[in-house]
Design an enzyme around this catalytic site. Structure first.
Site, PDB file in Angstrom:
ATOM      1  N   GLY A   8      14.783 -35.731 -21.773  1.00 55.05           N
ATOM      2  CA  GLY A   8      15.658 -37.347 -21.870  1.00 55.05           C
ATOM      3  C   GLY A   8      16.716 -36.806 -21.138  1.00 55.05           C
ATOM      4  O   GLY A   8      17.474 -35.851 -21.792  1.00 55.05           O
ATOM      5  N   ALA A   9      17.206 -37.249 -19.305  1.00 59.28           N
ATOM      6  CA  ALA A   9      18.645 -37.244 -19.296  1.00 59.28           C
ATOM      7  C   ALA A   9      19.168 -38.482 -19.691  1.00 59.28           C
ATOM      8  O   ALA A   9      19.369 -38.607 -17.979  1.00 59.28           O
ATOM      9  CB  ALA A   9      18.178 -36.704 -18.418  1.00 59.28           C
ATOM     10  N   GLY A  10      19.680 -39.563 -20.262  1.00 59.93           N
ATOM     11  CA  GLY A  10      20.223 -40.224 -20.016  1.00 59.93           C
ATOM     12  C   GLY A  10      21.798 -39.619 -19.745  1.00 59.93           C
ATOM     13  O   GLY A  10      22.117 -39.188 -20.501  1.00 59.93           O
ATOM     14  N   GLY A  12      22.994 -39.986 -23.551  1.00 56.75           N
ATOM     15  CA  GLY A  12      22.725 -38.912 -24.866  1.00 56.75           C
ATOM     16  C   GLY A  12      22.340 -37.732 -24.380  1.00 56.75           C
ATOM     17  O   GLY A  12      22.281 -36.747 -24.853  1.00 56.75           O
ATOM     18  N   CYS A 160      19.187 -54.730 -28.211  1.00 55.60           N
ATOM     19  CA  CYS A 160      20.894 -54.819 -27.452  1.00 55.60           C
ATOM     20  C   CYS A 160      21.250 -55.530 -27.200  1.00 55.60           C
ATOM     21  O   CYS A 160      21.107 -55.836 -26.023  1.00 55.60           O
ATOM     22  CB  CYS A 160      20.655 -53.346 -26.715  1.00 55.60           C
ATOM     23  N   GLY A 321      27.619 -46.886 -27.308  1.00 55.81           N
ATOM     24  CA  GLY A 321      27.628 -44.918 -26.778  1.00 55.81           C
ATOM     25  C   GLY A 321      28.252 -44.440 -27.856  1.00 55.81           C
ATOM     26  O   GLY A 321      28.396 -42.873 -27.804  1.00 55.81           O
ATOM     27  N   CYS A 354      32.103 -51.393 -28.867  1.00 51.45           N
ATOM     28  CA  CYS A 354      31.351 -51.882 -27.463  1.00 51.45           C
ATOM     29  C   CYS A 354      32.666 -52.035 -26.175  1.00 51.45           C
ATOM     30  O   CYS A 354      33.190 -53.431 -26.794  1.00 51.45           O
ATOM     31  CB  CYS A 354      30.062 -52.284 -27.753  1.00 51.45           C
TER      32      CYS A 354
END
Length: 423
Positions: A8-10, A12, A160, A321, A354
């Site tokens: 995964g490359a988001g 996080g 979310c 985040g 947030c």
């Protein structure tokens, strides 16, 4: 030499890869595997859906940036995790072996849980991915040509809720700028037990703030709402009281609807025996390590966190985040400790922070810790939050392109909020 694979490359996965490379040095191999060859800054998608951003402003090609840092990159979908043999099977048959695996896939968008939902085979829009947001903008342009009722909100098992509120206020702001707001009635439909619950049991006076803002912007709402199905131009909703009794059935006609879906774990992760809970989210201990497979770590939306409280219509806990940043740092420190034959020493801090844009103003909330009772429960609004989120977007994208590893929340966001370093 150890091989660490980040799946995964988001928001996080990519910071995790950069931090691993910096912490481990070049004697260990780091590989990022992502289904797509581009990074997308998901928090900007509500802006994309009204035309305030385009694809090029919130995405970039991953490969040149990670390879410059000495990180391998494979742009393929992972079809199977063979956790017993430390292997990943990718689309097309490629096999990748690992010594440590970091799962940062984000969620699978479970549109199928509500009949007729979703942007591809259904009748609602989504802002959960840049492609969905671009499609939502095309539908929004049709709404501008033929105005009518808009329904925005979140389905059962959504976790979310902030982006739904953001999008409602952003659309309201855009319509007012176009002098069209009077021709577009709006209804906010949410599985939350009350406005401002946010999957967190409320934060400070989030209920009062957000109810007041919805009222001031002439946005009606339905809470404890279970969306049953969506037909073209019509949504069927059951509304419950706080004891779980059905009190009303709504048939909402609409010209445009954006509903956040339920989240589940992606298939390759969810299918690993004893790795996940029934909805496919990865079990982790206090070190972000899976209890069954101790060379697998996980961070972000894909981990299993129990709901803050039971709700009549199911809701999940958000992973914001700052929390993800803390998870990533803990994973990097703990893998580094393991490779140096030290005891694991770092726990993530599950605090919720947030910044939510509201078109021409914004709201910031802090919940420390995320699960009540809290040491800090803080909710403020103002135009400064709108400006801060724009600055955050620009900074985070630049940080991901440069591959820097400074902790953005600790260094900038907390300082801006006047909170200081968190323990």
């Amino acid at each position: 030499m150890a091989h660490i694979v980040v799946l995964g490359a988001g928001t996080g996965g990519l910071p995790c890869a950069y931090e691993l490379r910096e912490s481990l040095g070049r004697e260990h191999e780091v590989t990022v595997i992502n289904e797509r060859d581009y990074f997308q800054f998901v928090p900007s998608n509500p802006w994309v859906a009204v035309g305030w951003r385009d694809r090029s402003s919130i995405t970039f090609d991953i490969r040149p940036h990670v390879e410059r840092k000495g990180i391998n990159f494979i742009a393929k979908r992972c079809d199977r995790i063979d956790a017993d043999n430390n292997k990943l099977e990718l689309d097309g048959g490629e096999v990748v072996e690992y010594d440590y695996l970091v799962i940062a896939t984000g969620p699978r968008l479970a549109f199928e849980e509500v009949e007729g939902a979703g942007p591809i085979a259904g009748n609602t829009e989504s802002i959960c991915a840049v492609d969905h947001a671009l499609d939502a903008y095309e539908s929004y342009k049709k709404l501008l040509e033929d105005p009518g009722h808009v329904v925005i909100g979140a389905m059962p098992f959504a976790s979310c809720f902030g982006p739904a509120y953001e999008f409602a206020f952003i659309m309201d702001s855009d319509l007012r700028k176009r002098k069209m707001r009077d021709r577009v009635p709006m209804t906010f439909v949410t599985s939350e037990p009350y406005i401002g619950h946010l999957g967190l049991g409320g934060v400070g006076d989030s209920k009062g703030f957000l109810e007041s803002d919805l009222r001031n912007h002439h946005i009606n709402w339905i809470t404890n709402a279970k969306v049953i199905k969506v037909e073209s131009g019509k949504m069927f909703v059951e509304q419950f009281d706080d004891s779980g009794h059905l009190i009303k059935e709504h048939e909402l006609e609409f010209k445009y609807s954006m509903m956040l879906p339920a989240f589940k774990g992606v298939d390759a992760v969810a299918n690993v025996e004893d790795l996940c809970n029934p909805r496919g989210f990865v079990f982790v201990d206090s070190h972000q390590r899976n209890p069954t497979y101790q060379n697998i770590y996980s961070a972000g939306v894909c981990i299993a966190i129990p709901p803050v409280e039971a709700t009549v219509v199911p809701t999940g806990a958000p992973k914001t985040g700052y929390m993800i940043e803390s998870m990533v740092t803990a994973i990097v420190h703990n893998i580094t400790d393991e490779l140096n034959d030290r005891d694991l020493s770092t726990n993530a801090t599950w605090n919720a922070i947030c910044l939510a844009d509201m078109g021409d103003t914004g709201a910031a909330f802090v919940a420390l810790p995320q699960i009540p009772p809290r040491n800090v429960a803080w909710f403020k609004k103002g135009k400064w939050v709108h400006m801060a989120k724009i600055a955050f977007e620009k900074y985070f994208i630049r940080k991901m392109k440069k591959g820097t590893t400074e902790p953005i929340y600790e260094k900038y966001i907390l300082k801006m909020l006047g909170i200081g370093k968190l323990k």
